[in-house]
Design an enzyme around this catalytic site. Structure first.
Site, mmCIF file in Angstrom:
data_model
loop_
_atom_site.group_PDB
_atom_site.id
_atom_site.type_symbol
_atom_site.label_atom_id
_atom_site.label_comp_id
_atom_site.label_asym_id
_atom_site.label_seq_id
_atom_site.Cartn_x
_atom_site.Cartn_y
_atom_site.Cartn_z
ATOM 1 N N GLU A 96 51.322 -27.510 -94.161
ATOM 2 C CA GLU A 96 50.376 -27.630 -94.395
ATOM 3 C C GLU A 96 49.969 -26.276 -95.384
ATOM 4 O O GLU A 96 48.829 -26.785 -95.964
ATOM 5 C CB GLU A 96 49.539 -28.069 -92.552
ATOM 6 C CG GLU A 96 48.464 -28.839 -92.753
ATOM 7 C CD GLU A 96 48.120 -29.216 -91.282
ATOM 8 O OE1 GLU A 96 48.876 -30.125 -90.942
ATOM 9 O OE2 GLU A 96 46.804 -28.819 -90.611
ATOM 10 N N LYS A 122 42.470 -38.399 -91.932
ATOM 11 C CA LYS A 122 41.391 -38.456 -90.968
ATOM 12 C C LYS A 122 40.489 -39.415 -91.430
ATOM 13 O O LYS A 122 39.962 -40.064 -90.081
ATOM 14 C CB LYS A 122 40.360 -36.438 -90.528
ATOM 15 C CG LYS A 122 41.435 -35.719 -89.632
ATOM 16 C CD LYS A 122 40.925 -34.451 -89.512
ATOM 17 C CE LYS A 122 42.204 -32.830 -88.636
ATOM 18 N NZ LYS A 122 41.260 -32.528 -88.614
ATOM 19 N N HIS A 137 76.394 -29.538 -82.397
ATOM 20 C CA HIS A 137 76.614 -30.285 -81.868
ATOM 21 C C HIS A 137 76.066 -32.017 -82.447
ATOM 22 O O HIS A 137 76.387 -33.184 -81.703
ATOM 23 C CB HIS A 137 77.086 -30.560 -80.262
ATOM 24 C CG HIS A 137 77.441 -29.588 -79.798
ATOM 25 N ND1 HIS A 137 78.887 -29.141 -80.306
ATOM 26 C CD2 HIS A 137 77.388 -28.280 -79.416
ATOM 27 C CE1 HIS A 137 79.149 -28.315 -79.302
ATOM 28 N NE2 HIS A 137 78.625 -27.583 -79.292
HETATM 29 O O1 PA5 Z 1 45.874 -26.855 -89.810
HETATM 30 C C1 PA5 Z 1 44.490 -27.321 -89.207
HETATM 31 O O2 PA5 Z 1 43.385 -27.146 -89.674
HETATM 32 C C2 PA5 Z 1 45.169 -28.825 -88.779
HETATM 33 O O3 PA5 Z 1 46.599 -29.206 -88.840
HETATM 34 C C3 PA5 Z 1 44.233 -28.771 -87.782
HETATM 35 O O4 PA5 Z 1 44.145 -28.112 -86.362
HETATM 36 C C4 PA5 Z 1 44.354 -30.511 -86.836
HETATM 37 O O5 PA5 Z 1 43.977 -31.382 -88.402
HETATM 38 C C5 PA5 Z 1 43.146 -30.739 -86.192
HETATM 39 O O6 PA5 Z 1 41.942 -30.163 -86.214
HETATM 40 P P1 PA5 Z 1 40.775 -30.094 -84.980
HETATM 41 O O7 PA5 Z 1 40.955 -29.126 -84.550
HETATM 42 O O8 PA5 Z 1 39.627 -29.587 -86.328
HETATM 43 O O9 PA5 Z 1 40.664 -31.071 -84.301
#
Ligand code: PA5
Length: 450
Positions: free
Chosen positions: A275, A418, A304
Site C-alpha cells: 500500500e 472505500k 513443500h
Molecule cells: O493504511 C491504511 O491507511 C489503510 O490500509 C487503513 O488501515 C485501512 O483502510 C483501514 O482504515 P481505517 O483505519 O481508517 O478504518
C-alpha cells in the site's frame, strides 16, 4: 540482551551471480542512499515520534489494560487493514498460549465468520475495541453496529463493553464515542493506518494480552538509532536493494519467516509494502506505476509448496528470511523407532535445529540457483525484537518511498474502493459515484459460464 542482525551477503553477485547486486552498482547508488537518509532526517514523520514520544498514553494503556484483564476474558478488535494486521501479527508473535485473555481480531465482514464469532462470545466477559483511523470505514462501522446491537440486546451498557481508538477529531467514531461516553484512545493525525501499530492501535491489544509494550517501544527506539545512521544503516540498505531490484525486474518481495510466531509478520509487511509503494504518480506528478508485490510465505511449510518456484521459476523475486536464533521452547526429537536406520539421524536433535537446518538448506538452494536473498535474524522472539522488527520495516518502507520518489504515506487506490462501497451501499452524498459505477460497460454474457 536481545538483538537483531541483518545479513545482506546473499543479495550480492559474489554469492548469487548476475541476478544479485554488485559492489559497483551499490556504490553508484550511494547518492540515492544518502539523499534518502538526509530526507528522513528532516521530514517530520509521525511514526518516528512513537518510540519515545507517548509516555502518558502508554501509562493510560497499561492502566486500562490492567482493569480490562480483571473484568473480561475476551478482547475483540473490530478493524481492518492497518487497524487489524498489526495486532494479529504481534499477538501471534508474543503469545505463549497460557494467558487467560483471548484476542479475536475481526478483520472481515464475512457473515458466516461473524455469526460464528458472535455465537461463541460470552458478552458479559467480552470487550470490543473499535479501531479506525478515518472513523468511517464501512467494514468496521458495520461490525461496530452489530456489536452495539448485541450488547444492548443483552442488557449491558455500551460504555462497559466498547472502547474506541480513532482520530481525535475526524470521522463518525469520535462522535459515537463522545455520545456513548466510551473510553477512547487517539491515533495521532500524522500517523497513517499501516504505520500505526506502535500507537494505541497495537499497544492496547498487546497490553491487554499481557505483553510488555514498553519493551516493544524500547526495541523500536533502538531500531530508530540504527536506521538513522549515515553508514551501515540496515533499513536504508534493505530499501536500496529492493528499489534497485525493482529496476531490474525483481518485482516480487517474498517474506519468508522460519517461525510460526512470525507467520503474520508477512501479512502485516505485505500491507505496509504494497500500500505504501504501489503508486501511479511520482512526487513530481508524472506517472511512475511504482511498487513491488509482496508475497507471504512460511518456512518450512512452503518449502513443500512455493520453494520450487523460487529456485527454478522466473528471476523476479528478492527473498527475506526471518530467522530465530533461539526458540522460547524447543522440543527434542526422541530416539524412537530405532529399528529404522534411515531416520535415526533425527533422534536426539531438536525441532529448532531441524527448522534451522531447513532454513539454511533453502538459503543455500536459493543462492545456488542465483536468487538474491537477505536474512534478518532475531536472537529470540520477544516484545523488544518484535517492536524493533516492526519499526525496521516501517523505516525501510519510508526509505523505499524516498528512493522511488513517491508518497509512501497515502493510499488513493484504497480510498477509491472505500468511496465506491459507500456509493454501492447507498450512502448519502455519493450519488455521483453511484452514477459513475452504473455507467460501466455491460458485461458480455458470452464470457460468463455455468
Ligand atoms: O493504511 C491504511 O491507511 C489503510 O490500509 C487503513 O488501515 C485501512 O483502510 C483501514 O482504515 P481505517 O483505519 O481508517 O478504518
Amino acid at each position: 540482551m536481545d538483538r537483531i542482525q541483518f545479513d545482506f551477503n546473499n543479495a550480492m553477485t559474489m554469492m548469487v551471480g548476475d541476478h544479485g547486486f554488485s559492489a559497483q552498482e551499490i556504490a553508484a547508488a550511494s547518492g540515492m542512499l544518502k539523499n534518502a537518509i538526509d530526507a528522513l532526517k528532516t521530514k517530520p514523520l509521525g511514526f518516528r515520534k512513537l518510540p519515545k514520544g507517548q509516555a502518558a498514553v502508554v501509562d493510560d494503556i497499561i492502566e486500562t489494560a490492567a482493569s480490562i484483564r480483571k473484568d473480561y476474558d475476551t478482547f475483540v478488535v473490530l478493524g481492518i487493514g492497518g487497524s487489524a494486521l498489526g495486532p494479529i501479527a504481534v499477538e501471534q508473535a508474543l503469545t505463549d498460549g497460557q494467558d487467560g485473555m483471548k484476542l479475536i481480531v475481526e478483520d472481515n465482514v464475512d457473515p458466516e465468520r461473524l455469526a460464528r464469532v458472535f455465537g461463541s462470545l460470552d458478552l458479559k466477559k467480552t470487550i470490543f475495541n473499535v479501531i479506525t483511523k478515518s472513523g468511517r470505514t464501512s467494514e468496521t462501522m458495520s461490525q461496530m453496529m452489530y456489536a452495539a446491537n448485541a450488547i444492548e440486546k443483552a442488557g449491558f451498557a455500551l460504555k462497559d463493553h466498547m472502547i474506541a481508538t480513532t482520530d481525535e477529531k475526524n470521522g463518525e467514531l469520535v462522535k459515537i464515542a463522545q455520545k456513548e461516553d466510551l473510553k477512547s484512545f487517539v491515533i495521532p493525525a500524522d500517523v497513517g493506518g499501516r504505520f500505526s501499530e506502535l500507537t494505541p492501535v497495537g499497544l492496547l491489544p498487546a497490553a491487554v494480552c499481557g505483553h510488555d509494550i514498553r519493551a516493544m517501544l524500547e526495541g523500536a527506539a533502538y531500531m530508530d538509532e540504527l536506521c538513522m545512521r549515515e553508514t551501515e544503516n540496515p533499513a536504508a540498505l534493505y530499501a536500496l536493494l529492493h528499489v534497485l531490484g525493482m529496476k531490474k525486474g525483481l518485482n516480487l518481495s517474498v517474506m519468508l519467516p522460519y517461525a510460526d510466531s512470525l507467520k503474520f509478520m508477512s501479512d502485516w509487511y505485505a500491507q505496509l509494502w504494497a500500500e505504501s509503494l504501489g503508486k501511479r504518480y511520482g512526487n513530481d506528478g508524472s506517472e511512475v506505476y511504482a511498487g513491488q508485490t509482496p508475497v507471504k510465505s512460511l518456512g518450512v511449510t512452503d518449502q513443500h509448496s512455493q520453494i520450487q518456484l523460487y529456485t527454478e521459476g522466473p528471476f523476479d523475486k528478492i527473498v527475506t528470511f526471518l530467522k530465530v536464533d533461539k526458540f522460547r521452547n524447543d522440543l527434542e526429537i526422541p530416539k524412537a523407532l530405532t529399528y529404522i536406520d534411515a531416520i535415526s539421524f533425527l533422534g536426539g536433535k531438536t525441532f529448532g535445529q531441524l527448522l534451522e537446518a531447513e532454513r539454511s538448506a533453502t538459503e543455500y538452494a536459493l543462492c545456488k540457483a542465483g536468487r538474491p536473498n537477505i536474512t534478518i535474524a532475531l536472537s529470540q522472539v520477544s516484545a523488544y525484537t518484535v517492536g524493533a522488527l516492526l519499526y525496521f520495516f516501517e523505516m525501510a518502507t519510508a526509505y523505499a518511498g524516498e528512493m522511488l520518489g513517491i508518497n509512501a504515506f497515502d493510499q488513493p487506490g484504497v480510498e477509491e474502493g472505500k468511496v465506491a462501497t459507500f456509493a454501492l451501499m447507498g450512502k448519502a452524498g455519493f450519488e455521483e459515484k453511484k452514477a459513475e459505477l452504473n455507467a460501466r460497460p455491460e458485461k458480455d454474457a458470452a464470457l460468463i459460464m455455468e
